[in-house]
Design a protein around this motif. Structure first.
Motif, PDB file in Angstrom:
ATOM      1  N   SER A 229       0.841  -1.216   0.000  1.00 61.18           N
ATOM      2  CA  SER A 229       0.000   0.000   0.000  1.00 61.18           C
ATOM      3  C   SER A 229       0.867   1.253   0.000  1.00 61.18           C
ATOM      4  O   SER A 229       0.573   2.238   0.656  1.00 61.18           O
ATOM      5  CB  SER A 229      -0.938  -0.004   1.215  1.00 61.18           C
ATOM      6  N   GLY A 230       1.982   1.171  -0.754  1.00 65.11           N
ATOM      7  CA  GLY A 230       2.835   2.355  -0.920  1.00 65.11           C
ATOM      8  C   GLY A 230       2.441   3.089  -2.189  1.00 65.11           C
ATOM      9  O   GLY A 230       1.323   2.933  -2.695  1.00 65.11           O
ATOM     10  N   PHE A 231       3.383   3.874  -2.723  1.00 65.51           N
ATOM     11  CA  PHE A 231       3.093   4.682  -3.909  1.00 65.51           C
ATOM     12  C   PHE A 231       2.564   3.824  -5.065  1.00 65.51           C
ATOM     13  O   PHE A 231       1.564   4.169  -5.691  1.00 65.51           O
ATOM     14  CB  PHE A 231       4.362   5.414  -4.368  1.00 65.51           C
ATOM     15  N   GLY A 232       3.250   2.689  -5.315  1.00 69.05           N
ATOM     16  CA  GLY A 232       2.881   1.848  -6.455  1.00 69.05           C
ATOM     17  C   GLY A 232       1.534   1.177  -6.258  1.00 69.05           C
ATOM     18  O   GLY A 232       0.661   1.243  -7.128  1.00 69.05           O
TER      19      GLY A 232
ATOM     20  N   LYS B  58       1.017  -5.053   4.792  1.00 66.95           N
ATOM     21  CA  LYS B  58       1.240  -5.180   6.242  1.00 66.95           C
ATOM     22  C   LYS B  58       0.872  -3.882   6.962  1.00 66.95           C
ATOM     23  O   LYS B  58       0.642  -3.890   8.155  1.00 66.95           O
ATOM     24  CB  LYS B  58       2.674  -5.592   6.540  1.00 66.95           C
ATOM     25  N   ASP B  59       0.849  -2.785   6.220  1.00 66.35           N
ATOM     26  CA  ASP B  59       0.460  -1.501   6.824  1.00 66.35           C
ATOM     27  C   ASP B  59      -0.931  -1.132   6.335  1.00 66.35           C
ATOM     28  O   ASP B  59      -1.184  -1.206   5.123  1.00 66.35           O
ATOM     29  CB  ASP B  59       1.431  -0.393   6.401  1.00 66.35           C
TER      30      ASP B  59
ATOM     31  N   GLY C 165       8.057  -2.619  -2.493  1.00 68.79           N
ATOM     32  CA  GLY C 165       9.034  -1.590  -2.127  1.00 68.79           C
ATOM     33  C   GLY C 165      10.422  -2.108  -1.799  1.00 68.79           C
ATOM     34  O   GLY C 165      10.853  -3.177  -2.247  1.00 68.79           O
TER      35      GLY C 165
ATOM     36  N   TYR D 112       4.950  19.325  -3.768  1.00 71.58           N
ATOM     37  CA  TYR D 112       4.764  18.178  -2.872  1.00 71.58           C
ATOM     38  C   TYR D 112       3.423  18.238  -2.138  1.00 71.58           C
ATOM     39  O   TYR D 112       2.818  17.200  -1.869  1.00 71.58           O
ATOM     40  CB  TYR D 112       5.925  18.048  -1.894  1.00 71.58           C
TER      41      TYR D 112
ATOM     42  N   ASP E  59      10.017   0.277  -6.344  1.00 67.15           N
ATOM     43  CA  ASP E  59      11.386  -0.014  -5.895  1.00 67.15           C
ATOM     44  C   ASP E  59      11.764  -1.479  -6.029  1.00 67.15           C
ATOM     45  O   ASP E  59      12.942  -1.820  -6.094  1.00 67.15           O
ATOM     46  CB  ASP E  59      11.546   0.379  -4.418  1.00 67.15           C
TER      47      ASP E  59
ATOM     48  N   GLU F  13      12.287   5.644  -7.257  1.00 68.73           N
ATOM     49  CA  GLU F  13      11.702   6.947  -6.926  1.00 68.73           C
ATOM     50  C   GLU F  13      10.187   6.835  -6.966  1.00 68.73           C
ATOM     51  O   GLU F  13       9.633   6.070  -7.779  1.00 68.73           O
ATOM     52  CB  GLU F  13      12.118   8.005  -7.961  1.00 68.73           C
ATOM     53  N   ALA F  14       9.552   7.678  -6.153  1.00 59.40           N
ATOM     54  CA  ALA F  14       8.089   7.667  -6.116  1.00 59.40           C
ATOM     55  C   ALA F  14       7.521   8.013  -7.484  1.00 59.40           C
ATOM     56  O   ALA F  14       6.512   7.427  -7.920  1.00 59.40           O
ATOM     57  CB  ALA F  14       7.604   8.656  -5.063  1.00 59.40           C
TER      58      ALA F  14
ATOM     59  N   ARG G 264      13.748   5.119   6.503  1.00 61.94           N
ATOM     60  CA  ARG G 264      12.946   4.519   5.436  1.00 61.94           C
ATOM     61  C   ARG G 264      11.467   4.440   5.819  1.00 61.94           C
ATOM     62  O   ARG G 264      10.610   4.448   4.961  1.00 61.94           O
ATOM     63  CB  ARG G 264      13.515   3.107   5.136  1.00 61.94           C
TER      64      ARG G 264
ATOM     65  N   ARG H  56      12.961  -5.298  -1.438  1.00 67.09           N
ATOM     66  CA  ARG H  56      12.493  -6.155  -0.344  1.00 67.09           C
ATOM     67  C   ARG H  56      12.472  -7.611  -0.834  1.00 67.09           C
ATOM     68  O   ARG H  56      12.050  -7.883  -1.947  1.00 67.09           O
ATOM     69  CB  ARG H  56      11.079  -5.733   0.056  1.00 67.09           C
TER      70      ARG H  56
ATOM     71  N   VAL I 209       2.677 -10.561   3.626  1.00 73.38           N
ATOM     72  CA  VAL I 209       2.803 -11.487   2.492  1.00 73.38           C
ATOM     73  C   VAL I 209       4.001 -12.389   2.764  1.00 73.38           C
ATOM     74  O   VAL I 209       5.110 -11.909   3.009  1.00 73.38           O
ATOM     75  CB  VAL I 209       3.004 -10.711   1.172  1.00 73.38           C
TER      76      VAL I 209
ATOM     77  N   THR J  40       6.690   9.512   1.864  1.00 73.33           N
ATOM     78  CA  THR J  40       8.128   9.518   2.217  1.00 73.33           C
ATOM     79  C   THR J  40       8.836  10.862   1.999  1.00 73.33           C
ATOM     80  O   THR J  40       9.718  11.200   2.798  1.00 73.33           O
ATOM     81  CB  THR J  40       8.894   8.435   1.416  1.00 73.33           C
TER      82      THR J  40
HETATM   83  C1  LIG Z   1      13.250   9.627   3.235  1.00 75.13           C
HETATM   84  C2  LIG Z   1      12.796   9.353   1.818  1.00 75.13           C
HETATM   85  C3  LIG Z   1      12.500  10.414   0.972  1.00 75.13           C
HETATM   86  C4  LIG Z   1      12.107  10.175  -0.335  1.00 75.13           C
HETATM   87  N1  LIG Z   1      11.837  11.250  -1.135  1.00 75.13           N
HETATM   88  C5  LIG Z   1      11.459  11.032  -2.410  1.00 75.13           C
HETATM   89  C6  LIG Z   1      11.173  12.156  -3.261  1.00 75.13           C
HETATM   90  O1  LIG Z   1      11.278  13.303  -2.843  1.00 75.13           O
HETATM   91  N2  LIG Z   1      10.795  11.895  -4.545  1.00 75.13           N
HETATM   92  C7  LIG Z   1      10.693  10.611  -5.032  1.00 75.13           C
HETATM   93  O2  LIG Z   1      10.354  10.430  -6.221  1.00 75.13           O
HETATM   94  N3  LIG Z   1      10.954   9.541  -4.259  1.00 75.13           N
HETATM   95  C8  LIG Z   1      11.323   9.714  -2.967  1.00 75.13           C
HETATM   96  N4  LIG Z   1      11.598   8.637  -2.158  1.00 75.13           N
HETATM   97  C9  LIG Z   1      11.522   7.265  -2.728  1.00 75.13           C
HETATM   98  C10 LIG Z   1      10.083   6.734  -2.672  1.00 75.13           C
HETATM   99  O3  LIG Z   1       9.589   6.775  -1.365  1.00 75.13           O
HETATM  100  C11 LIG Z   1      10.040   5.286  -3.164  1.00 75.13           C
HETATM  101  O4  LIG Z   1      10.627   5.209  -4.434  1.00 75.13           O
HETATM  102  C12 LIG Z   1       8.597   4.790  -3.212  1.00 75.13           C
HETATM  103  O5  LIG Z   1       8.067   4.713  -1.917  1.00 75.13           O
HETATM  104  C13 LIG Z   1       8.509   3.425  -3.895  1.00 75.13           C
HETATM  105  O6  LIG Z   1       7.160   3.017  -3.939  1.00 75.13           O
HETATM  106  P1  LIG Z   1       6.773   1.471  -3.854  1.00 75.13           P
HETATM  107  O7  LIG Z   1       5.297   1.386  -4.053  1.00 75.13           O
HETATM  108  O8  LIG Z   1       7.664   0.676  -4.720  1.00 75.13           O
HETATM  109  O9  LIG Z   1       7.165   1.029  -2.352  1.00 75.13           O
HETATM  110  P2  LIG Z   1       6.668   1.610  -0.960  1.00 75.13           P
HETATM  111  O10 LIG Z   1       6.076   2.948  -1.131  1.00 75.13           O
HETATM  112  O11 LIG Z   1       7.811   1.436  -0.034  1.00 75.13           O
HETATM  113  O12 LIG Z   1       5.516   0.582  -0.540  1.00 75.13           O
HETATM  114  C14 LIG Z   1       5.762  -0.734  -0.168  1.00 75.13           C
HETATM  115  C15 LIG Z   1       4.513  -1.302   0.498  1.00 75.13           C
HETATM  116  O13 LIG Z   1       4.647  -2.696   0.690  1.00 75.13           O
HETATM  117  C16 LIG Z   1       4.205  -3.043   1.984  1.00 75.13           C
HETATM  118  N5  LIG Z   1       4.907  -4.267   2.371  1.00 75.13           N
HETATM  119  C17 LIG Z   1       6.242  -4.452   2.411  1.00 75.13           C
HETATM  120  N6  LIG Z   1       6.533  -5.736   2.746  1.00 75.13           N
HETATM  121  C18 LIG Z   1       5.359  -6.359   2.924  1.00 75.13           C
HETATM  122  C19 LIG Z   1       4.991  -7.701   3.265  1.00 75.13           C
HETATM  123  N7  LIG Z   1       5.899  -8.664   3.469  1.00 75.13           N
HETATM  124  N8  LIG Z   1       3.677  -7.992   3.359  1.00 75.13           N
HETATM  125  C20 LIG Z   1       2.752  -7.048   3.125  1.00 75.13           C
HETATM  126  N9  LIG Z   1       3.032  -5.788   2.792  1.00 75.13           N
HETATM  127  C21 LIG Z   1       4.324  -5.437   2.686  1.00 75.13           C
HETATM  128  C22 LIG Z   1       4.579  -1.834   2.834  1.00 75.13           C
HETATM  129  O14 LIG Z   1       3.807  -1.797   4.000  1.00 75.13           O
HETATM  130  C23 LIG Z   1       4.230  -0.705   1.862  1.00 75.13           C
HETATM  131  O15 LIG Z   1       2.857  -0.403   1.960  1.00 75.13           O
HETATM  132  C24 LIG Z   1      11.980   8.850  -0.828  1.00 75.13           C
HETATM  133  C25 LIG Z   1      12.256   7.772   0.029  1.00 75.13           C
HETATM  134  C26 LIG Z   1      12.649   8.026   1.345  1.00 75.13           C
HETATM  135  C27 LIG Z   1      12.942   6.859   2.244  1.00 75.13           C
END
Ligand SMILES: Cc1cc2nc3c(=O)[nH]c(=O)nc-3n(C[C@H](O)[C@H](O)[C@H](O)COP(=O)(O)OP(=O)(O)OC[C@H]3O[C@@H](n4cnc5c(N)ncnc54)[C@H](O)[C@@H]3O)c2cc1C
Length: 416
Positions: A14-17, A42-43, A112, A385, A305, A320-321, A131, A270, A85, A49
């Protein structure tokens, strides 16, 4: 209302993607009967971020960058289950989780990344990561406790108590260094007058020979000047060898005493168990093709990610987000097109810009070929933002936080 055969789309994360894919698919589900969208994470919240540094430095309240998943999908045809998961069974097309199994027709893996300590000794035990929300709160509490200790016992200043080492001079490390310098400048003269402000050292330790690798050079030079102005020391070509409770050893054997070592030096995908094993690159990311599909597995996609996705200019897309969000929007449209029997188009990432806050009303921005520095860039950074932050209530709360910061002092309680 169109009808399709019942199709289960399971989204992991439930992150950005994950959130963006589900929001966009939910729009199609309004017009299409038979689409079942299910998020497993899990969240039970999404958090923003890019504002983690603001949380550490007390500019924004933690809650204000968090949106509950159930609130985001209220009134939309999306199911949510909070669970861990555990494993993906690719043969049976099912997900094994802490609360049971979930079959899928389409699977979107968006789990992520985690901080990468590159297997170096003592990093996980003796440094602070940035993170997750917990990381941000832990670091904030620690910084405040350091100030309290320094105030209570001026003798302790010798042991690196007021040296803050940030390992990794990428965007997060630099934003944090600038944000911390501002926070100290604001609160120490007022609340901690016994602490000699000039003794505070903020040091960025970088393994490479330049800061912000991958950024345009004019932008990098500007940032470097700004770091000098803010008295942030920069150690280039200085790979960290190991971390001890009292500081870090560089590869060349030199020791830097510090009570606060912050590790922003890298991330890795991950780990996720799958049967059979998913194809991965040398950094553990799931290999996907131009359609974000995991080669060899029909209907299985990865993004954000956790995915190693080819970029338009050779190489791979960055973690990146903005990458995760564009991939998610494209993938939702792609799945919908497939269900409608339309021909698939390749995913193409478009970089609109880079934004970096350098504290106290200063930022650098490169957007659609235009470069901005200083106050105007900072205004753009905040506006952009704020616009991207999810939820009207959160936007309003962050705006109020920022406005309050103009008139009131920061909250320095080591609570929360
Ligand atoms: C401090 C910081 C600042 C940042 N600033 C920027 C910025 O300014 N601009 C930018 O473009 N990017 C930025 N980023 C990068 C951006 O946050 C990531 O690229 C983005 O979050 C990736 O999205 P995602 O959906 O791949 O993963 P995430 O957003 O990390 O989501 C992962 C999800 O998976 C879930 N999950 C993980 N493991 C499990 C499991 N085993 N079972 C169930 N659920 C699970 C988590 O709870 C979460 O909901 C920043 C990152 C950080 C840490």
């Amino acid at each position: 209302m169109k009808n399709v055969e019942e199709t289960k789309i399971v989204i992991l994360g439930s992150g950005f993607g994950g959130i963006t894919t589900a929001l966009k698919l939910a729009r199609f589900a309004r017009r299409t009967d038979g689409l079942k969208i299910h998020i497993l994470s899990k969240d039970n919240f999404f958090f923003f971020t890019p504002f983690l540094v603001e949380v550490v430095t007390g500019m924004v309240e933690t809650r204000h960058i968090v949106v509950p998943v159930r609130q985001l999908f209220y009134g939309r045809r999306v199911d949510f289950t909070q669970c861990e998961v555990k494993r993906i069974n690719l043969k049976e097309r099912a997900i094994c989780t802490s609360v049971g199994g979930f079959p899928y027709d389409f699977l979107v893996i968006a789990l992520g990344s985690v901080t990468n300590d590159y297997g170096l000794d003592g990093i996980a035990q003796n440094t602070f990561f940035l993170r997750s929300l917990e990381d941000a709160l832990r670091l904030r509490r620690h910084i405040i406790s350091v100030l309290e200790r320094a105030d209570a016992n001026p003798d302790s200043l010798k042991s690196g108590l007021l040296t803050f080492l940030i390992c990794g001079a990428g965007p997060t490390g630099i934003e944090l260094a600038c944000g911390m310098r501002d926070m100290f400048g604001e609160v120490i003269p007022i609340f901690y007058p016994k602490i000699p402000f000039e003794k505070i050292r903020i040091v960025l330790v970088e393994a490479m020979d330049q800061i912000l690798p991958g950024f345009p050079s004019a932008l990098r030079h500007h940032v470097r000047r700004r770091l000098d102005e803010k008295r942030v020391e920069v150690l280039l070509s200085s790979p960290v060898g190991r971390a001890d409770p009292g500081g870090v050893f560089l590869d060349d054997g030199s020791f830097y005493p510090s009570a606060t070592v912050i590790w922003t030096a890298g991330i890795k995908a991950r780990e996720i168990l799958a049967e059979p094993e998913l194809p991965k690159d040398h950094r553990g990311r799931i290999k996907v093709n131009d359609y974000l599909r995991v080669e060899g597995y029909e209907g299985v996609y990865a993004l954000g990610d956790i995915a190693a996705c080819p970029s338009n200019q050779n190489g791979l897309l960055l973690a990146e987000a903005q990458v995760a969000v564009q991939q998610a929007r494209w993938l939702a449209a792609h799945i919908h097109a497939r269900l409608e029997g339309l021909a698939p188009k390749k995913f193409r990432f478009h970089r609109y810009g880079r934004l970096l806050s350098l504290g106290s009303r200063h930022a650098v921005v490169s957007f659609l070929g235009v470069r901005l520095y200083g106050f105007i860039a900072w205004w753009f950074w905040r506006t952009a933002y704020l616009f991207k932050l999810r939820g009207f209530k959160n936007k309003l709360r962050v705006m109020i936080d920022w406005t309050m910061a103009l008139f009131f002092q920061r909250d320095m309680s080591g609570f929360g």
